[in-house]
Design a protein around this motif. Structure first.
Motif, mmCIF file in Angstrom:
data_model
loop_
_atom_site.group_PDB
_atom_site.id
_atom_site.type_symbol
_atom_site.label_atom_id
_atom_site.label_comp_id
_atom_site.label_asym_id
_atom_site.label_seq_id
_atom_site.Cartn_x
_atom_site.Cartn_y
_atom_site.Cartn_z
ATOM 1 N N ARG A 1 90.198 120.436 113.175
ATOM 2 C CA ARG A 1 91.588 120.376 113.601
ATOM 3 C C ARG A 1 92.414 121.222 112.655
ATOM 4 O O ARG A 1 92.128 121.322 111.470
ATOM 5 N N ARG A 2 93.473 121.804 113.158
ATOM 6 C CA ARG A 2 94.410 122.571 112.341
ATOM 7 C C ARG A 2 95.691 121.775 112.181
ATOM 8 O O ARG A 2 95.914 120.790 112.883
ATOM 9 N N LYS A 3 96.537 122.209 111.287
ATOM 10 C CA LYS A 3 97.829 121.565 111.064
ATOM 11 C C LYS A 3 98.558 121.409 112.401
ATOM 12 O O LYS A 3 98.646 122.339 113.192
ATOM 13 N N GLY A 4 99.038 120.191 112.652
ATOM 14 C CA GLY A 4 99.764 119.899 113.876
ATOM 15 C C GLY A 4 98.885 119.443 115.028
ATOM 16 O O GLY A 4 99.395 118.937 116.028
ATOM 17 N N GLU A 5 97.573 119.581 114.916
ATOM 18 C CA GLU A 5 96.674 119.155 115.978
ATOM 19 C C GLU A 5 96.279 117.692 115.773
ATOM 20 O O GLU A 5 96.312 117.171 114.657
ATOM 21 N N SER A 6 95.906 117.047 116.868
ATOM 22 C CA SER A 6 95.606 115.611 116.838
ATOM 23 C C SER A 6 94.283 115.300 117.510
ATOM 24 O O SER A 6 93.732 116.112 118.241
ATOM 25 N N LEU B 1 98.840 116.611 109.359
ATOM 26 C CA LEU B 1 100.212 116.955 109.017
ATOM 27 C C LEU B 1 100.298 118.141 108.071
ATOM 28 O O LEU B 1 101.200 118.967 108.175
ATOM 29 N N GLU B 2 99.356 118.194 107.138
ATOM 30 C CA GLU B 2 99.428 119.237 106.107
ATOM 31 C C GLU B 2 98.049 119.443 105.508
ATOM 32 O O GLU B 2 97.285 118.503 105.341
ATOM 33 N N VAL B 3 97.740 120.682 105.192
ATOM 34 C CA VAL B 3 96.497 121.019 104.508
ATOM 35 C C VAL B 3 96.872 121.862 103.298
ATOM 36 O O VAL B 3 97.510 122.899 103.427
ATOM 37 N N GLU B 4 96.519 121.356 102.110
ATOM 38 C CA GLU B 4 96.838 122.069 100.876
ATOM 39 C C GLU B 4 95.627 122.005 99.957
ATOM 40 O O GLU B 4 95.320 120.954 99.396
ATOM 41 N N GLY B 5 94.910 123.108 99.833
ATOM 42 C CA GLY B 5 93.693 123.116 99.019
ATOM 43 C C GLY B 5 92.661 122.202 99.650
ATOM 44 O O GLY B 5 92.349 122.314 100.826
ATOM 45 N N ASP B 6 92.146 121.255 98.842
ATOM 46 C CA ASP B 6 91.154 120.316 99.384
ATOM 47 C C ASP B 6 91.774 118.979 99.782
ATOM 48 O O ASP B 6 91.078 117.993 99.974
ATOM 49 N N VAL B 7 93.105 118.944 99.904
ATOM 50 C CA VAL B 7 93.811 117.724 100.303
ATOM 51 C C VAL B 7 94.359 117.899 101.715
ATOM 52 O O VAL B 7 95.028 118.879 102.028
ATOM 53 N N VAL B 8 94.056 116.927 102.561
ATOM 54 C CA VAL B 8 94.553 116.931 103.936
ATOM 55 C C VAL B 8 95.434 115.703 104.106
ATOM 56 O O VAL B 8 95.008 114.584 103.829
ATOM 57 N N LYS B 9 96.658 115.907 104.548
ATOM 58 C CA LYS B 9 97.568 114.798 104.817
ATOM 59 C C LYS B 9 97.516 114.521 106.312
ATOM 60 O O LYS B 9 97.699 115.425 107.123
ATOM 61 N N ILE B 10 97.215 113.260 106.666
ATOM 62 C CA ILE B 10 97.129 112.900 108.078
ATOM 63 C C ILE B 10 98.148 111.815 108.408
ATOM 64 O O ILE B 10 98.571 111.053 107.543
#
Length: 82
Positions: free
Chosen positions: A6-11, A23-32
């Motif tokens: 999934r990419r940012k904004g996909e569900s 919601l957000e992908v930053e480095g190895d951290v994914v915010k869902i």
């Protein structure tokens, strides 16, 4: 295990009731973000594991029933004096 990309904004949607959005992908951290009915409990896995381990440790402890009974009798005697 089902693996999805999934990419940012996909569900993804689970049984028409639960929606998980990236919601957000930053480095190895994914915010869902998770949208689900209030009666569905959502917990981080590390908390579930910690509680299970704590419960196992508590269940494994030996209880000194005779010592506990003696302490309760002592407390009862002290409260009867009051």
């Amino acid at each position: 295990m089902l693996v999805l990309s999934r990419r940012k904004g996909e569900s993804i949607v689970i049984q028409d009731h639960i929606e998980i959005t990236v919601l957000e992908v930053e480095g190895d951290v994914v915010k869902i973000g998770i949208s689900a009915p209030r009666d569905i409990e959502i917990l981080r896995k590390e908390l579930v594991v910690a509680v299970k381990e704590s419960n196992r440790e508590s269940a494994a402890q030996q209880i000194d029933v005779a010592g506990l009974a003696a302490k309760l009798k002592k407390i009862k005697k002290n409260t009867e004096k009051l």
